[in-house]
Design a protein around this motif. Sequence first.
Motif, PDB file in Angstrom:
ATOM      1  N   TRP A 196       0.857  -1.186   0.000  1.00 11.05           N
ATOM      2  CA  TRP A 196       0.000   0.000   0.000  1.00 11.05           C
ATOM      3  C   TRP A 196       0.894   1.237   0.000  1.00 11.05           C
ATOM      4  O   TRP A 196       1.811   1.350   0.799  1.00 11.05           O
ATOM      5  N   LEU A 200       6.047  -2.496   7.878  1.00  9.86           N
ATOM      6  CA  LEU A 200       5.231  -1.303   7.992  1.00  9.86           C
ATOM      7  C   LEU A 200       6.117  -0.074   8.103  1.00  9.86           C
ATOM      8  O   LEU A 200       7.190  -0.118   8.713  1.00  9.86           O
ATOM      9  N   PHE A 250      -1.504   0.238  12.050  1.00 10.11           N
ATOM     10  CA  PHE A 250      -1.994  -0.409  10.834  1.00 10.11           C
ATOM     11  C   PHE A 250      -1.539  -1.860  10.795  1.00 10.11           C
ATOM     12  O   PHE A 250      -0.476  -2.207  11.306  1.00 10.11           O
ATOM     13  N   ILE A 304      -1.207  -5.002   7.857  1.00 12.98           N
ATOM     14  CA  ILE A 304      -1.349  -5.453   6.478  1.00 12.98           C
ATOM     15  C   ILE A 304      -1.487  -6.965   6.476  1.00 12.98           C
ATOM     16  O   ILE A 304      -0.807  -7.668   7.236  1.00 12.98           O
ATOM     17  N   LEU A 342      -5.668  -3.718   4.364  1.00 10.62           N
ATOM     18  CA  LEU A 342      -4.971  -2.802   5.264  1.00 10.62           C
ATOM     19  C   LEU A 342      -5.983  -2.381   6.322  1.00 10.62           C
ATOM     20  O   LEU A 342      -6.928  -1.645   6.035  1.00 10.62           O
ATOM     21  N   TYR A 357      -5.122   6.013  -1.015  1.00 10.63           N
ATOM     22  CA  TYR A 357      -4.368   4.783  -0.756  1.00 10.63           C
ATOM     23  C   TYR A 357      -4.415   3.904  -2.003  1.00 10.63           C
ATOM     24  O   TYR A 357      -5.494   3.540  -2.477  1.00 10.63           O
ATOM     25  N   CYS A 406      -3.006   0.428  -4.060  1.00 10.30           N
ATOM     26  CA  CYS A 406      -2.468  -0.923  -3.961  1.00 10.30           C
ATOM     27  C   CYS A 406      -1.499  -1.149  -5.110  1.00 10.30           C
ATOM     28  O   CYS A 406      -1.757  -0.709  -6.243  1.00 10.30           O
TER      29      CYS A 406
END
Length: 125
Positions: free
Chosen positions: A33, A56, A64, A66, A77, A90, A92
């Motif tokens: 992301w 991250l 967050f 993932i 996410l 955001y 991908c």
Amino acid sequence: QVQLVESGGGSVQSGESLKVSCTASGLTWCMAWFRQSPGKEREWVAAITRFSTATLADSVEGRFIISRDNGKNTLYLQMHSLSPEDTATYSCVATRNWRLTLAQALREPHRFGYWGQGTQVTVSS
């Protein structure tokens, strides 16, 4: 070719949670992301390999998560404790190149190869 379709964006209040998803049209190796807000540079947020090795960014560590479901070709996410600074589009991204490590791909984002259109996340105070 792999097509990526994000979903789940929206508007929330500061401190709330939101989960965004990205469905790929085929198998992928690394997925990640990225986010970008007006006037700011694009930044990576989180990345994960097909075997769920994840990393991250410092700015979201502890807030967050993932994850991915390989059976559904879907990347997730989960975002907690959102703040206005998290407001962004955001996107991908994905690669099928299994020789590419997460670190290499994040240093050279163009090597991901496949990008989604993005989903807007807006956090108000």
